[in-house]
Motif scaffolding. Structure first.
Motif, short mmCIF file in Angstrom:
data_model
loop_
_atom_site.label_atom_id
_atom_site.label_comp_id
_atom_site.label_asym_id
_atom_site.label_seq_id
_atom_site.Cartn_x
_atom_site.Cartn_y
_atom_site.Cartn_z
N ARG A 98 40.88 48.34 40.04
CA ARG A 98 40.51 47.02 39.58
C ARG A 98 41.34 46.67 38.36
NH1 ARG A 98 37.02 42.86 40.81
NH2 ARG A 98 35.90 41.93 39.07
N PHE A 118 36.12 28.79 38.65
CA PHE A 118 35.44 28.12 37.55
C PHE A 118 36.31 28.26 36.30
CE2 PHE A 118 32.19 28.49 34.03
CZ PHE A 118 31.92 27.13 33.97
N GLN A 149 31.89 34.66 33.82
CA GLN A 149 30.53 35.17 33.92
C GLN A 149 30.14 35.73 32.56
OE1 GLN A 149 28.93 34.65 36.84
NE2 GLN A 149 29.41 36.35 38.16
N1 UDP Z 1 33.00 31.85 38.89
C1 UDP Z 1 32.41 30.72 39.49
N2 UDP Z 1 31.35 30.13 38.86
C2 UDP Z 1 30.81 30.61 37.70
C3 UDP Z 1 31.38 31.77 37.14
C4 UDP Z 1 32.47 32.37 37.77
O1 UDP Z 1 32.85 30.26 40.53
O2 UDP Z 1 29.86 30.01 37.19
C5 UDP Z 1 34.15 32.48 39.56
C6 UDP Z 1 35.33 32.77 38.65
O3 UDP Z 1 36.23 31.68 38.61
C7 UDP Z 1 35.97 33.98 39.33
C8 UDP Z 1 34.77 34.70 39.91
O4 UDP Z 1 33.72 33.73 40.02
O5 UDP Z 1 36.82 33.60 40.39
C9 UDP Z 1 34.32 35.87 39.06
O6 UDP Z 1 34.11 35.45 37.75
P1 UDP Z 1 34.47 36.35 36.49
O7 UDP Z 1 35.86 36.88 36.62
O8 UDP Z 1 34.17 35.57 35.29
O9 UDP Z 1 33.40 37.49 36.62
P2 UDP Z 1 33.52 39.09 36.48
O10 UDP Z 1 34.92 39.48 36.84
O11 UDP Z 1 33.19 39.37 35.08
O12 UDP Z 1 32.50 39.59 37.44
#
Ligand code: UDP
Ligand code: MG
Length: 314
Positions: free
Chosen positions: A200, A14, A210
């Motif tokens: 990580r 995304f 997110q």
């Molecule tokens: N993502 C997605 N749809 C959404 C939000 C996030 O497909 O609506 C994907 C984003 O591209 C990434 C993964 O989900 O590959 C995790 O997102 P992010 O890194 O923003 O989250 P966090 O690392 O904070 O959990």
């Protein structure tokens, strides 16, 4: 299993134009170093508004074994993951990971080796994480508290990153529910698991897609879809309050019968009691509402996502 095992990498995307070129490069290096496996990648473009879609299309045209699912709008991380897994059912093993390289792709060979060594699922466990501030505090509180309060506790410090064998992917794909919380479902479907620990990373580029609000909702899904504890706590709380009320009632009736004056003071006590009980009841209705809303969503039976276009899937 075929002599040359087919491994799928499922990646939700995304608005990741800033990280995709590096992700492709790093994946290619890994694929080149492991010619004994057949590699396919399943990208879900979750309604990106930047050039991610074009980058994925170019990749699909250039690299065989690339599948791209394009959603009709943004359906969220969990739906994107579910769609990817649904289109990886022909792989012998499937790795799930984020696009932003917080889950280092270099760990993939270790996940696969653990699977070749006999594990049905493999969890990547975070030794450390780079996030700071409120986000980090939230993640830590979740794992220390909520993650354990469910009936199927999720392994501490695990997230999306990991590997599922074909049977586990089939099991996951057969789950019909709408509010999906991947780490919880992975614990629920069972199977044996191996663990690989890793550090990580910081997001390679761009902003977390997110939002904090989404993460809170995700955490609530984790609790409400896997536990009746909030309801049970309310029952206990109600029982305690009722017992207290009953005892206090007995006390006042007895006092009155024994002829003691009950003066008409006590406004403060009354006001506090009314407000307190009102608050407890509202919380109770809220918790009920969380479950009821989820029931409603399931009953509507809307699909989890809508795919506009598929590339590379037979
Ligand atoms: N993502 C997605 N749809 C959404 C939000 C996030 O497909 O609506 C994907 C984003 O591209 C990434 C993964 O989900 O590959 C995790 O997102 P992010 O890194 O923003 O989250 P966090 O690392 O904070 O959990
Ligand atoms: Mg991330």
């Amino acid at each position: 299993m075929s002599p040359r095992p087919r491994i799928a990498i499922v990646i939700p995307v995304f608005n990741e134009e800033a990280v995709l070129p590096e992700l492709f490069r790093r994946l290619d290096t890994i694929f080149a170093s492991r010619p004994r496996e057949e590699w396919i990648t399943v990208f879900t473009n979750d309604g990106s508004r930047d050039r991610s879609g074009a980058l994925l299309a170019a990749r699909a045209a250039a690299v065989p074994g690339t599948r791209v699912l394009e959603f009709s709008r943004n359906f969220g991380h969990q739906s994107a993951l579910a769609a990817g897994l649904a289109h990886a059912a022909d792989a012998d093993a499937t790795v799930t990971m984020d696009a932003d390289m917080q889950d280092p792709p270099e760990l993939i060979p270790q996940l696969v080796d653990a699977w070749l060594g006999g594990a049905e699922t493999v969890l990547a466990v975070r030794r450390s994480r780079q996030e700071a501030g409120l986000r980090r505090a939230g993640f830590e509180a979740f794992h220390a508290f909520f993650g354990r309060l469910t009936d199927f506790p999720i392994e501490n410090n695990t997230g999306t990153f990991g590997l599922l064998n074909r049977a586990a992917v089939e099991a996951f794909n057969s789950l019909p529910e709408k509010h999906r919380f991947f780490p919880g479902l992975r614990a629920w479907i069972g199977f044996t698991h191996a663990e690989i620990s890793y550090d990580r990373q910081e997001r390679a580029a761009g902003q977390p897609a997110q939002t904090l609000r989404r993460l809170v909702r995700y955490a609530l899904d984790g609790v409400f879809s896997f536990s009746y504890l909030p309801l049970r706590l309310l029952t206990y709380c109600g029982l305690c309050v009722a017992l207290l009320g009953f005892t206090a009632g007995l006390y006042f009736v007895a006092k009155r019968l024994l002829g003691y004056e009950t003066a008409v003071t006590g406004f403060t006590t009354l006001a506090i009691l009314v407000l307190f009980l009102g608050g407890v009841q509202l919380i109770g209705i809220g918790v009920l509402g969380e479950y009821l809303g989820r029931v409603y969503d399931e009953v509507k039976r809307r699909p989890n996502y809508i795919i506009r276009r598929k590339t590379g899937c037979d």
